[in-house]
Structure formats: structure tokens, C-alpha cells
Design a protein around this motif. Sequence first.
Motif, PDB file in Angstrom:
ATOM      1  N   TYR A  50      35.756  64.290  11.617  1.00  0.00           N
ATOM      2  CA  TYR A  50      37.074  64.202  12.250  1.00  0.00           C
ATOM      3  C   TYR A  50      36.886  64.270  13.769  1.00  0.00           C
ATOM      4  CZ  TYR A  50      39.416  65.267   7.795  1.00  0.00           C
ATOM      5  OH  TYR A  50      39.882  65.245   6.513  1.00  0.00           O
ATOM      6  N   PRO A  51      37.745  63.600  14.532  1.00  0.00           N
ATOM      7  CA  PRO A  51      37.740  63.849  15.985  1.00  0.00           C
ATOM      8  C   PRO A  51      38.153  65.303  16.240  1.00  0.00           C
ATOM      9  CG  PRO A  51      38.917  61.821  15.477  1.00  0.00           C
ATOM     10  CD  PRO A  51      38.685  62.522  14.174  1.00  0.00           C
ATOM     11  N   ILE A  52      37.313  66.062  16.922  1.00  0.00           N
ATOM     12  CA  ILE A  52      37.555  67.487  17.153  1.00  0.00           C
ATOM     13  C   ILE A  52      37.895  67.723  18.613  1.00  0.00           C
ATOM     14  CG2 ILE A  52      36.551  69.804  17.118  1.00  0.00           C
ATOM     15  CD1 ILE A  52      34.787  68.904  14.801  1.00  0.00           C
ATOM     16  N   VAL A  53      38.979  68.433  18.845  1.00  0.00           N
ATOM     17  CA  VAL A  53      39.374  68.890  20.176  1.00  0.00           C
ATOM     18  C   VAL A  53      39.352  70.409  20.138  1.00  0.00           C
ATOM     19  CG1 VAL A  53      41.258  68.987  21.869  1.00  0.00           C
ATOM     20  CG2 VAL A  53      40.804  66.857  20.628  1.00  0.00           C
ATOM     21  N   TRP A  54      38.839  71.024  21.202  1.00  0.00           N
ATOM     22  CA  TRP A  54      38.785  72.489  21.243  1.00  0.00           C
ATOM     23  C   TRP A  54      39.340  72.954  22.581  1.00  0.00           C
ATOM     24  CZ3 TRP A  54      34.068  75.551  18.966  1.00  0.00           C
ATOM     25  CH2 TRP A  54      34.446  76.881  18.785  1.00  0.00           C
ATOM     26  N   THR A  55      40.475  73.643  22.546  1.00  0.00           N
ATOM     27  CA  THR A  55      41.075  74.179  23.756  1.00  0.00           C
ATOM     28  C   THR A  55      40.360  75.466  24.146  1.00  0.00           C
ATOM     29  OG1 THR A  55      43.237  73.232  23.209  1.00  0.00           O
ATOM     30  CG2 THR A  55      43.200  75.014  24.816  1.00  0.00           C
ATOM     31  N   LEU A  56      39.799  75.480  25.341  1.00  0.00           N
ATOM     32  CA  LEU A  56      39.067  76.653  25.822  1.00  0.00           C
ATOM     33  C   LEU A  56      40.069  77.664  26.367  1.00  0.00           C
ATOM     34  CD1 LEU A  56      36.079  74.899  27.626  1.00  0.00           C
ATOM     35  CD2 LEU A  56      36.085  75.972  25.367  1.00  0.00           C
ATOM     36  N   ARG A  57      40.588  78.503  25.478  1.00  0.00           N
ATOM     37  CA  ARG A  57      41.523  79.542  25.895  1.00  0.00           C
ATOM     38  C   ARG A  57      40.783  80.760  26.431  1.00  0.00           C
ATOM     39  NH1 ARG A  57      46.608  78.166  24.991  1.00  0.00           N
ATOM     40  NH2 ARG A  57      46.935  76.330  23.675  1.00  0.00           N
ATOM     41  N   ASP A  58      39.483  80.826  26.171  1.00  0.00           N
ATOM     42  CA  ASP A  58      38.603  81.796  26.811  1.00  0.00           C
ATOM     43  C   ASP A  58      37.179  81.259  26.672  1.00  0.00           C
ATOM     44  OD1 ASP A  58      37.778  82.436  24.202  1.00  0.00           O
ATOM     45  OD2 ASP A  58      39.102  84.166  24.083  1.00  0.00           O
ATOM     46  N   MET A  59      36.168  82.119  26.824  1.00  0.00           N
ATOM     47  CA  MET A  59      34.788  81.653  26.913  1.00  0.00           C
ATOM     48  C   MET A  59      34.023  81.731  25.599  1.00  0.00           C
ATOM     49  SD  MET A  59      33.659  83.224  30.634  1.00  0.00           S
ATOM     50  CE  MET A  59      32.047  82.429  30.604  1.00  0.00           C
ATOM     51  N   TRP A  60      34.641  82.157  24.507  1.00  0.00           N
ATOM     52  CA  TRP A  60      33.895  82.360  23.269  1.00  0.00           C
ATOM     53  C   TRP A  60      33.094  81.134  22.821  1.00  0.00           C
ATOM     54  CZ3 TRP A  60      33.526  80.678  18.177  1.00  0.00           C
ATOM     55  CH2 TRP A  60      32.814  81.510  17.322  1.00  0.00           C
ATOM     56  N   PRO A  61      33.629  79.906  22.915  1.00  0.00           N
ATOM     57  CA  PRO A  61      32.830  78.753  22.496  1.00  0.00           C
ATOM     58  C   PRO A  61      31.591  78.527  23.362  1.00  0.00           C
ATOM     59  CG  PRO A  61      35.163  78.191  22.571  1.00  0.00           C
ATOM     60  CD  PRO A  61      35.013  79.512  23.262  1.00  0.00           C
ATOM     61  N   LEU A  62      31.504  79.221  24.501  1.00  0.00           N
ATOM     62  CA  LEU A  62      30.416  78.997  25.449  1.00  0.00           C
ATOM     63  C   LEU A  62      29.371  80.098  25.435  1.00  0.00           C
ATOM     64  CD1 LEU A  62      32.731  78.156  28.499  1.00  0.00           C
ATOM     65  CD2 LEU A  62      32.017  76.622  26.639  1.00  0.00           C
ATOM     66  N   THR A  63      29.638  81.204  24.719  1.00  0.00           N
ATOM     67  CA  THR A  63      28.805  82.399  24.810  1.00  0.00           C
ATOM     68  C   THR A  63      28.289  82.821  23.439  1.00  0.00           C
ATOM     69  OG1 THR A  63      30.521  84.068  24.420  1.00  0.00           O
ATOM     70  CG2 THR A  63      30.353  83.161  26.658  1.00  0.00           C
ATOM     71  N   GLY A  64      27.494  83.902  23.459  1.00  0.00           N
ATOM     72  CA  GLY A  64      27.006  84.461  22.210  1.00  0.00           C
ATOM     73  C   GLY A  64      28.058  85.208  21.424  1.00  0.00           C
ATOM     74  N   GLY A  65      29.189  85.522  22.036  1.00  0.00           N
ATOM     75  CA  GLY A  65      30.228  86.213  21.289  1.00  0.00           C
ATOM     76  C   GLY A  65      31.312  86.849  22.128  1.00  0.00           C
ATOM     77  N   CYS A  66      31.048  87.100  23.419  1.00  0.00           N
ATOM     78  CA  CYS A  66      32.095  87.680  24.259  1.00  0.00           C
ATOM     79  C   CYS A  66      33.129  86.616  24.589  1.00  0.00           C
ATOM     80  CB  CYS A  66      31.502  88.271  25.542  1.00  0.00           C
ATOM     81  SG  CYS A  66      30.753  87.066  26.658  1.00  0.00           S
ATOM     82  N   HIS A  67      34.358  87.060  24.812  1.00  0.00           N
ATOM     83  CA  HIS A  67      35.430  86.122  25.145  1.00  0.00           C
ATOM     84  C   HIS A  67      35.535  85.902  26.655  1.00  0.00           C
ATOM     85  CE1 HIS A  67      37.413  85.608  21.134  1.00  0.00           C
ATOM     86  NE2 HIS A  67      36.641  86.650  20.888  1.00  0.00           N
ATOM     87  N   TYR A  68      35.050  86.849  27.432  1.00  0.00           N
ATOM     88  CA  TYR A  68      34.904  86.681  28.877  1.00  0.00           C
ATOM     89  C   TYR A  68      33.578  87.303  29.267  1.00  0.00           C
ATOM     90  CZ  TYR A  68      39.627  84.975  29.690  1.00  0.00           C
ATOM     91  OH  TYR A  68      40.772  84.209  29.692  1.00  0.00           O
ATOM     92  N   ALA A  69      32.730  86.531  29.937  1.00  0.00           N
ATOM     93  CA  ALA A  69      31.379  86.998  30.239  1.00  0.00           C
ATOM     94  C   ALA A  69      31.318  87.909  31.460  1.00  0.00           C
ATOM     95  CB  ALA A  69      30.459  85.792  30.455  1.00  0.00           C
ATOM     96  N   GLY A  70      32.398  87.971  32.239  1.00  0.00           N
ATOM     97  CA  GLY A  70      32.373  88.804  33.441  1.00  0.00           C
ATOM     98  C   GLY A  70      31.330  88.292  34.434  1.00  0.00           C
ATOM     99  N   ASP A  71      30.537  89.201  34.962  1.00  0.00           N
ATOM    100  CA  ASP A  71      29.505  88.819  35.933  1.00  0.00           C
ATOM    101  C   ASP A  71      28.220  88.344  35.267  1.00  0.00           C
ATOM    102  OD1 ASP A  71      31.157  89.492  38.065  1.00  0.00           O
ATOM    103  OD2 ASP A  71      30.501  91.587  38.049  1.00  0.00           O
ATOM    104  N   CYS A  72      28.167  88.386  33.946  1.00  0.00           N
ATOM    105  CA  CYS A  72      26.959  88.000  33.214  1.00  0.00           C
ATOM    106  C   CYS A  72      26.891  86.477  33.065  1.00  0.00           C
ATOM    107  CB  CYS A  72      26.954  88.666  31.842  1.00  0.00           C
ATOM    108  SG  CYS A  72      25.566  88.191  30.799  1.00  0.00           S
ATOM    109  N   ASN A  73      25.731  85.899  33.346  1.00  0.00           N
ATOM    110  CA  ASN A  73      25.565  84.450  33.180  1.00  0.00           C
ATOM    111  C   ASN A  73      24.491  84.112  32.149  1.00  0.00           C
ATOM    112  OD1 ASN A  73      23.186  85.023  34.506  1.00  0.00           O
ATOM    113  ND2 ASN A  73      23.711  83.927  36.393  1.00  0.00           N
TER     114      ASN A  73
END
Length: 448
Positions: free
Chosen positions: A124-147
Motif C-alpha cells: 500500500y502507499p504509506i504516509v507517516w505523519t511525524l507527530r514526534d521523533m519515534w519513527p526516527l529513534t530507538g524508542g524515545c519520542h523526543y531525543a532532546g540533546d541526544c543525536n
Amino acid sequence: MIRVLHISPADGDGGAMVGAYKLHKAVQAAGVDSQMLVLRKYTDDPTVIPRSGSPRSILEIMRDPLDRIPLKIYDWSPHNWWSVGWLPFNIREAVDRLKPDIVQFHWAGRGAVPIKTISQLRDYPIVWTLRDMWPLTGGCHYAGDCNKYMRSCGACPQLGSKSNFDISRWQWKRKYRAWHGTPITYIALSNWIAECARQSPLTFDNEITVIPNGVDVDRFRPVDKITARRIWGLPLDKKIILFGAVNVHDPRKGFSYLSKAIHLLNEQGWGDKVQLVAFGNPLGSTQFDFPVRYVGRLHDDLSLALLYACADVMAAPSVYENAAKTVLEAMACGVPVAAFANTGQVDLIDHKLNGYLAQNLSAEDLALGIAWCLAEENRDSLAQEARAKVLRCFDISKIAQHHVALYERLIAARGRATANDSLSGLDAEAVRSMIDDTLMRPQNGRVS
């Protein structure tokens, strides 16, 4: 008609989930056949479908605490949103039954997006709204100062972990393996989170487009301040500073900085001129040098719009913020906002035009900004410009049209890809036919 299926933990009970539901209704109004698949249903909307078939099934109520069980071995605070997404469930059957043209994911909290779910839907065509950072990280929703999410996570500071091979690294690698080769179009609600997404290997160089949060400008609009204050029982002779968050004690919302700013304002002689009004979860035993009116959590737009109308300034001192719905709603009601010049706030507020962007994490400058917004000579122009910015950039009916255009483009691209695949198959068959014809063609009057 385009058919879109939105997938969210719920259709209420939290800013991100309310935002997902309001977008669902906005694209419906724009002519899209939109439905919403949720774990827990709060509205009586027939186009919202609980995954389990029961609006409040015990399994889905327990999914959030069960999802957090692996975090028990770490020094993790519930104030830091962290989702594991390890509990399996299969939504493929529900998606196939609803036959959408587009599947759009929203917030991933409460175990709503197990990692393997995405790869199950890659046709299916998938769209994902980035309402926070979870799709980008190991599990946190906001990474803060951590990169560390830019590499592979590990030794997660939010978990108090010292090991490079902790659950954040394990989960990051699970996402990497599961999502590789899956085309996903990411919608970033701010330029800040779009840049974060571009730096995360988990997006695999997929498309990242910025479409901001939207607000219903008919529901959230200027109301006579005196009338609003009389309805709420708030004083007519004081300047009102408004603060709101689902969880007031969430460190990310920066309430400690507001507390310091209020103390500074009191020292500057504002103590008997202003009143802080707060909405959200309880403020607890926090003490201030001047009165605080706590109104609790609000669950309807009318009450919230009337509360915004009472305010002279909205304080939004978040340490990290993607696209605060409260900021947009306040501005739509003609209320200027004082916030820090960080993350997604800079997309919403124009410094000294419709609010004040204080130096990042400076309580002193935040106090100056609040006082500047309260100045009588700035009041009318700030109110007009705040409303105008929302009408111009964040009207949810316009935001819905941007989504419709994206859906149409993705569906057309999928159609072209399918046609090319079919054409490739026909070409291959034509080549085989030509070869067979050549081999069977008579040579010197004979068939070889």
C-alpha cells in the motif's frame, strides 16, 4: 474518490491523537473517503473503527502498560515518552477489508505501531505523519540533546543506560531491518522535525515533505474578552498569562522556566497586575508569588476557545516542540504567544510580529517577552497578526487540501509504476514471440 485509512492509538485523549482525528475530519470535508482505525475509540463517529471490534477492549487498554514492561529494567521516568512497540498485532486483515488507496500512520505511542506492522503493508502507499521523533529513534519520542539516533542509538540517556547494546540499540536495529525497502512518505509538521528525519538512517532517503498542523479557524476565533472572562469567572482587571499542556509536569513543556519567569515578573512589579491560568493535568504543590487559577483538562473546543479568549498572552516555554496545537489555537483566537526560539516554535511565531521568541532556555528573556506582549501599545497589532498568520498558513481546510494533493500524487505514481510493470511484462512477451517467429521463419524455402 480517494480512500484513506488513518491509523492512530485513539481518536482523542491527547494532542497528537486529537490532531490525527481532526485531520481525518478535515480531509473528509475535502471530499476524501476517510476512515480511522484505532486501538481505543472515544468518539461516536461511525467512520472511526476500533481494531478489536470493541471500543474499549481490555487488551487495548492494557497494551500501553504492557508495552512498557521492558523499560522496567532501566532507570526510566514516565515523564519521558518512550515506546517499545514489541507487542504483536496484525492489522493487515483490517486494512485489506477496508481497501484504502492510502494508509496514513500518525502517533506511535501506546504500542500503536509495532515495528513489523509497517513492512506488512508495503504493497500500500504509506504516509507517516511525524507527530514526534519515534519513527526516527530507538524508542524515545523526543531525543532532546541526544543525536545517537543518527547512528544506531545505544546507551540511551532517557533510560539511564550506560550500555551501547541496550534496548534502544536493539529496537533501532529492528526498525532498520524491518523498514528497509519499504517506501514511506513522511509528513513533517515542522521544518525542524523534517531536518531531524533527514539525518536519521531509518527514513532510508524516503520522501520527507513539510505539511504543518492545522486548526479549525471557525471554532478557534477571537471572542470578546470581557464576555469570555465572565463565563470563566476570571478577573476583568488583571492581565492573564495562559499555560497549557496535557501533562504540566512533563519537563519538555518547560514549566520550570515559566515558573522562574513569573518570579522575575513579580520582582519587576507585575505581581498584583497578572494572573496565571493553567489547563492540563494538576499543578500539584507548585507555589507562585501571585495567584494561579487551575482549570483542569478541557475536552471540548468551545470551552478551550473561550479560555484562550480570556488570555492576554499564551506562554509556551517548551524545551522541544514539534508543532504545538495549543500555540496555533491561541493564535487563531487572537492571542500572542511567548515561547523559546527553538525547534518547531520558529515556524509558528514571528518575533515581535505575532508573539515573542525568547532566547532559548532563558527564563529572563521569556519574562521580558511576556511583559512585551502584555504592553498595551502592542496588544491590538499582536492580536491581529496572530490571527492573520493562522488564517494564512494553518487553516485546517487548506492543510487538508495539501494532504489531498499528496494523496493524488502518490496514487498516480503507484498507477504509473503498475503500468510500467505491466508494460515490461508485455515487452518481454513480445521479445519472446519475435524470437520464436525468427526461429520458425523459412530459410531458403525451408523451415530449419
